[in-house]
Design an enzyme around this catalytic site. Structure first.
Site, PDB file in Angstrom:
ATOM      1  N   CYS A 111      -4.714   2.321  -3.685  1.00 22.46           N
ATOM      2  CA  CYS A 111      -3.669   3.016  -2.854  1.00 22.46           C
ATOM      3  C   CYS A 111      -2.435   2.210  -3.310  1.00 22.46           C
ATOM      4  O   CYS A 111      -1.402   1.863  -2.419  1.00 22.46           O
ATOM      5  CB  CYS A 111      -3.717   3.227  -1.444  1.00 22.46           C
ATOM      6  SG  CYS A 111      -4.792   4.744  -1.069  1.00 22.46           S
TER       7      CYS A 111
ATOM      8  N   GLN B 122      -4.691  -4.755   7.032  1.00 22.81           N
ATOM      9  CA  GLN B 122      -5.869  -5.712   6.592  1.00 22.81           C
ATOM     10  C   GLN B 122      -5.669  -7.293   7.227  1.00 22.81           C
ATOM     11  O   GLN B 122      -6.579  -7.697   7.144  1.00 22.81           O
ATOM     12  CB  GLN B 122      -5.566  -6.150   4.925  1.00 22.81           C
ATOM     13  CG  GLN B 122      -5.720  -4.758   4.223  1.00 22.81           C
ATOM     14  CD  GLN B 122      -7.240  -4.252   4.450  1.00 22.81           C
ATOM     15  OE1 GLN B 122      -8.129  -4.847   4.646  1.00 22.81           O
ATOM     16  NE2 GLN B 122      -7.341  -2.931   3.789  1.00 22.81           N
TER      17      GLN B 122
ATOM     18  N   LYS C 203     -10.424  -0.201  10.725  1.00 20.84           N
ATOM     19  CA  LYS C 203     -10.817  -1.413   9.967  1.00 20.84           C
ATOM     20  C   LYS C 203     -10.956  -2.726  10.958  1.00 20.84           C
ATOM     21  O   LYS C 203     -11.406  -3.708  10.429  1.00 20.84           O
ATOM     22  CB  LYS C 203      -9.413  -1.890   8.806  1.00 20.84           C
ATOM     23  CG  LYS C 203      -9.104  -0.781   7.984  1.00 20.84           C
ATOM     24  CD  LYS C 203      -8.248  -1.367   7.179  1.00 20.84           C
ATOM     25  CE  LYS C 203      -7.419  -0.006   6.252  1.00 20.84           C
ATOM     26  NZ  LYS C 203      -8.185   0.716   5.286  1.00 20.84           N
TER      27      LYS C 203
ATOM     28  N   ASP D 134       3.081  -4.486   7.837  1.00 23.37           N
ATOM     29  CA  ASP D 134       1.828  -3.795   7.816  1.00 23.37           C
ATOM     30  C   ASP D 134       0.502  -4.675   7.984  1.00 23.37           C
ATOM     31  O   ASP D 134       0.275  -5.275   7.078  1.00 23.37           O
ATOM     32  CB  ASP D 134       1.989  -3.060   6.530  1.00 23.37           C
ATOM     33  CG  ASP D 134       0.538  -2.199   6.332  1.00 23.37           C
ATOM     34  OD1 ASP D 134      -0.357  -2.436   6.987  1.00 23.37           O
ATOM     35  OD2 ASP D 134       0.545  -1.676   4.982  1.00 23.37           O
TER      36      ASP D 134
ATOM     37  N   HIS E  75       0.805  -1.089   0.056  1.00 23.84           N
ATOM     38  CA  HIS E  75      -0.011  -0.007   0.077  1.00 23.84           C
ATOM     39  C   HIS E  75       0.813   1.053  -0.015  1.00 23.84           C
ATOM     40  O   HIS E  75       2.066   1.290   0.517  1.00 23.84           O
ATOM     41  CB  HIS E  75      -0.731  -0.119   1.213  1.00 23.84           C
ATOM     42  CG  HIS E  75      -1.922   1.112   1.310  1.00 23.84           C
ATOM     43  ND1 HIS E  75      -1.747   2.234   1.755  1.00 23.84           N
ATOM     44  CD2 HIS E  75      -3.209   0.793   1.269  1.00 23.84           C
ATOM     45  CE1 HIS E  75      -2.799   2.855   2.108  1.00 23.84           C
ATOM     46  NE2 HIS E  75      -3.641   2.174   1.686  1.00 23.84           N
TER      47      HIS E  75
HETATM   48  C1  PLP Z   1      -2.556  -2.670   3.470  1.00 23.30           C
HETATM   49  C2  PLP Z   1      -2.688  -1.362   4.172  1.00 23.30           C
HETATM   50  N1  PLP Z   1      -1.831  -0.611   4.511  1.00 23.30           N
HETATM   51  C3  PLP Z   1      -1.901   0.790   5.172  1.00 23.30           C
HETATM   52  C4  PLP Z   1      -3.102   1.245   5.165  1.00 23.30           C
HETATM   53  C5  PLP Z   1      -3.441   2.639   5.941  1.00 23.30           C
HETATM   54  O1  PLP Z   1      -4.289   2.468   6.903  1.00 23.30           O
HETATM   55  P1  PLP Z   1      -4.662   3.991   7.347  1.00 23.30           P
HETATM   56  O2  PLP Z   1      -5.374   4.515   6.280  1.00 23.30           O
HETATM   57  O3  PLP Z   1      -5.770   3.608   8.556  1.00 23.30           O
HETATM   58  O4  PLP Z   1      -3.595   5.011   7.832  1.00 23.30           O
HETATM   59  C6  PLP Z   1      -4.152   0.703   4.695  1.00 23.30           C
HETATM   60  C7  PLP Z   1      -5.511   1.128   4.463  1.00 23.30           C
HETATM   61  O5  PLP Z   1      -6.076   1.781   3.891  1.00 23.30           O
HETATM   62  C8  PLP Z   1      -3.996  -0.583   4.081  1.00 23.30           C
HETATM   63  O6  PLP Z   1      -5.051  -1.325   3.292  1.00 23.30           O
END
Ligand code: PLP
Ligand code: PLP
Ligand code: FES
Ligand code: FES
Lengths: 150, 444, 444, 150
Positions: free
Chosen positions: C402, C221, C244, C218, C141
């Site tokens: 993203c 998910q 989430k 990370d 991401h």
């Molecule tokens: C795999 C992954 N990493 C990071 C994020 C970033 O999370 P957040 O937007 O809550 O900072 C997301 C979600 O958008 C994600 O799906």
């Protein structure tokens, strides 16, 4: 004022706060340490003189609230003349008294220190009561850095 | 705007704040810790509840129904903040985690020269470098000290400190003397959280601009109490702590002049703050997205929007039905005028009553103060005062209030602080004073 | 823990999520955008409501009643997260604004060598420096790409990319080849938000540790779908996106091994993260406060605590009355086992039905997938699919999610993504497929 | 499928999406620009040939949704042969049509472009319809950098 509060600020505590015993420094003390309560920023320094494994003099300096000042004052009275092991035993019981929740039990061995039993109802003030003790133990163990109650 | 109506009774507004009904150890809660955080009106609580039940979705780029509602409420909140601050554009409003993060963002981005290259081809990047000076004041909150210490250390800049008078006011002469061409940034609190002093920001900004320095105004304590006009103040950066403005926790605002925010490098990287990402080259999004990496605090921001709505309602209620077509900005200006007067009344009465007690000393005696009364008592430590007042249902704060250097300057380890909001009452001020009087007796 | 009971009917849990009752343009909402953000159970909504009405105060250092309640609820939530992740200590749990901020924190602190001096007299500070390598994967991401790009640029390190197979799995051989003594950090997503792939983290961590590299996982998910054990994974850092995980927006978690967090320099400066501040010298607080500058998102964190309670309830409900003395950790392990199975069932059925439609292609065919179905249709753009499904009340996400570099790798500008939570139904999977079938007809 | 949606995806739009007119590049075009929709990441490039102040040819390339593809296709048809001022007038009316909320009014001057009237009910898709137009105008103004719809 509520009953609870009278439990916390007992006459003995108010008295020791107003006229702390063994207040001041010991020049050239065998052991000393400084303690810091990060919740309020207060400090206490404890000095210990020893002879033949007994503490001949214990004093303290610092700025703190009534609870910590009275606790330091009463602590110095309680441990003076005692051995390290005896002091440690008092600390253990004291700590248990102020941190155990649930039904209160008497702690006759603690003597005057029992006035701090009410502290356990005030979680944010427990560190006030234990700060002098943590500092005292740090001095015994010869720790150099300032200890904190966390 | 001049008011022609008689001031309505503020106490009826208490009904809007359900938490004020709380009973503590058998006593009605007197919440005098508003500088730490404010309570929330029903309107805000309801907006949050509605959000979770009927609107919750991730914002931006979503084509579905909930996402569109959430996005439009979220974007509307940004415009409300623009109105609150009278910013020139809603793109100048950046949502952060809190006031502390807002200040860190600026301190970091002004000193991360290396990353400056990465911005969208900007030519001149505002930057604090080795040998430059950063000016802050003795009365700053740790959140407006530590980020600058860290930034100064990072680049080899020098942190200098503007002294204050015994009354707790900025020493403007000393300030003038400290300003020089070396000064790149002045960080100054609008309203002191420990003293209540309202600083002469407009004048200080003018003086800083005269030597080419930027100014960051820490508005954490001004936001809840004063009507702010960033264009009139001509502040380069202005920060808000939204949980102190009757809004939820977890939201802060950074206002920055558009040209500056555009020229500065980005802060955090991640989703939403980019335009395109490839492993070779990433380009950044336009304002405000550039500074909002990751999913924002959607509910919190929408709650902030509701809090601003509440304040505008308050302004309209205060004026009464006479001015039906007031703009939101006008309503907010009225609201804060009324709030400021009401809080000053409460704080003045509390100060007066406290000063009748021998041994009480009040810290901060500037003529223009927000509703903050910081005091010490000769015979009792502030934490003892706090604990004992709590047993009477009176909530105050005791400690260094995240202002250790100021405590040093005042020569006290800590103070007791009562901080008023418009929903407080004269009776609460009296309860405070009579509580302190009892402590005096108990400890003498 | 083996289950002896027949799986209970998940559909009864829908009643716990009030938003699922929403009617969109006359159709019942089918919320299939859970990877963007999850919906919140009544238990969480109630906890928030209760907080604003009866508990709201600033945490830490407050001696008054509300502050004590708020602090103890806040601290309890940290312990719940410790249980959720099976961390060795609650001091290893840092609350941030979101998963993106958690990653930025690590990327910044591992590359801010200059500030390292400022820590509490630490001797060795883990640090990425010039010439070092950072490894991330093609499926990351943006939030796990851009912070590392910025960090690498800051210090002159090199960012290298682990390739993936056509099925959307990490190429472990290539990974082994990329690892070397130069590798200082591996940043890897636990579950891909675009593909659903569950990566072999434990093995990847072992391989990284063998060359002395740190690993940041990370878990944005993974948090909502898998039971996580950071000690078993031996991850150095693990990040969560709490919105989430059925919790409010504006909260993230950074788990870090204690020794690392203690050795690293601080991130943001401000209130609460200090021990003492003076203009000459500032010392920092112990963990976790060191990394939590400013007022935290108190309500959000307490809401997160309630979300974890809900998940533990779910585990107990799933097992039934047979195991009355399950620990919370055991209940959470059961809950996530059941959730993962249920979501896989839903996603598999959706995939099967979609693949019956000519022109549909599914991105990501790893054998172990979380409930994510990313797809394209030959004749319609993902945003058109999104808009048209929305008119049937079906909420999906369309776009690059993203993950622009991954889209590049897949050779598509965007995909449509349906992401399932345990509260979704087979009927919703069918509605999705029949909606896509209609689009196919309309666009051919 | 809902009525609303039929308003958005009219037959003309579906047709221009499937078989876009004037699709492709103009080698050595007098003017060209690239446009980018940050909401979805889609791109469009517009090419313009001119003679005597009239646009003799207008073409486009890029990846986008049905709305943006059809909008680009119908735009090129609408502006071909027109002067810059005439094109600007069409753009103004088009933009007004897709961004004005409230009661719908007819836009007979827009000809086929009127099929985009339904877009105004879909706020997130408005940029799809206007992207080709912003790009076209950037090309006219000779802007070098890629424009975005924000
Ligand atoms: C795999 C992954 N990493 C990071 C994020 C970033 O999370 P957040 O937007 O809550 O900072 C997301 C979600 O958008 C994600 O799906
Ligand atoms: C003057 C001042 N500045 C900054 C802050 C920091 O705000 P926050 O804790 O919301 O980040 C506060 C509040 O604590 C404050 O009173
Ligand atoms: S308040 Fe500082 S030691 Fe008690
Ligand atoms: S979705 Fe990209 S232009 Fe329409």
């Amino acid at each position: 004022m509520s009953l609870d509060l009278r439990e916390l600020y007992q006459e003995v505590i108010l008295d020791h706060n107003k006229r702390p015993r063994n207040h001041g420094r010991i020049e050239g003390a065998a052991r000393t340490a400084e303690g810091h309560n990060p919740l309020c920023g207060d400090n206490v320094r404890v000095y210990i003189s020893t002879e033949d494994g007994k503490m001949t003099d214990v004093r303290f300096e610092g700025s703190g609230c009534a609870i910590s000042t009275a606790s330091a004052s009463l602590m110095t009275e309680a441990v003076k003349g005692k051995s390290f092991e005896e002091a440690e035993a008092i600390f253990k019981e004291f700590q248990q008294m102020v941190t155990t929740t649930g039904e209160a039990v008497p702690h006759p061995d603690l003597g005057d220190l029992e006035v701090f039993a009410g502290v356990r109802e005030y979680p944010v003030r427990i560190k006030c009561a234990t700060l002098p003790w943590h500092t005292f133990r740090a001095a015994l163990q010869g720790e150099e850095e300032a200890v904190s109650t966390e | 705007m001049t008011l022609t109506v008689k001031a309505p009774n503020f106490e009826v507004l208490r009904a809007d704040f359900p938490i004020l009904e709380t009973v503590v150890r058998g006593k009605q809660l007197a919440y005098l810790d508003n500088a730490a955080t404010s309570q929330k009106p029903q309107l805000v609580i309801d907006a949050l509840d509605r959000y979770w039940r009927a609107q919750n979705a991730n914002v931006h780029r979503g084509v579905h129904y909930l996402s569109q509602i959430a996005t439009s409420e979220f974007d509307a909140a940004r415009v409300k903040v623009q109105t609150l601050l009278n910013a020139a554009s809603s793109k100048e409003v950046i949502f952060t985690r809190g006031c502390s993060e807002s200040i860190n963002l600026v301190a970091t981005c002004l000193t991360s020269g290396a990353s400056a290259k990465a911005t969208n081809g900007q030519k001149t990047t505002p930057c604090i470098a080795e040998g430059d000076e950063i000016l802050i004041s003795t009365m700053e909150h740790h959140s407006n000290i530590v980020p600058w210490q860290m930034a100064a250390e990072r680049v080899g800049a020098t942190l200098k400190v503007i002294p204050i008078s015994d009354a707790g006011e900025i020493d403007l002469e000393a300030y003038a003397g400290l300003l020089s061409e070396k000064t790149k940034l002045v960080g100054i609190v609008h309203v002191s959280n420990s003293l209540g002093t309202v600083n002469p920001i407009k004048q200080m900004v003018e003086m800083a601009h005269a030597v080419g320095a930027l100014v960051l105004v820490d508005g954490a304590q001004a936001g809840p109490h004063l009507s702010i006009d960033v264009q009139d103040l001509d502040a380069d950066f202005y920060t808000l702590s939204c949980h102190k403005i009757y809004a939820p926790t977890g939201v802060g605002v950074l206002y920055g002049k558009r040209a500056l925010l555009e020229a500065m490098p980005p802060y955090q990287g991640g989703g939403d703050m980019i335009r395109t990402v490839s492993f070779e080259r990433t380009t950044y999004a336009e304002l405000p997205a550039k500074y909002e990496a990751g999913t924002p605090n959607v509910a919190g921001v929408i709650g902030l929007g509701a809090a601003i709505d509440y304040l505008a309602h308050l302004g309209r209620w205060y004026v009464g039905p006479e001015k039906p077509d007031m703009t939101d900005r006008e309503a907010l200006v009225v609201a804060f005028g009324a709030i400021h007067r009401r809080e000053a009344e409460l704080a003045n009465e509390a100060s007066r009553l406290l000063l009748e007690i021998p041994g009480v000393q009040i810290n901060g005696s500037a003529p223009d103060k927000a509703g903050i009364v910081s005091f010490t008592l000769d015979c009792a430590h502030p934490h003892d005062i706090g604990t004992i007042l709590d047993s009477d249902g009176i909530a105050i704060r005791a400690g260094h209030h995240c202002c250790m250097p100021l405590m040093n300057r005042l020569g006290v380890p800590a103070t007791a602080r009562a901080s008023f909001a418009f929903y407080n009452t004269m009776n609460e001020a009296e309860r405070l004073a009579s509580g302190v009087r009892k402590i005096k007796e108990m400890f003498s």
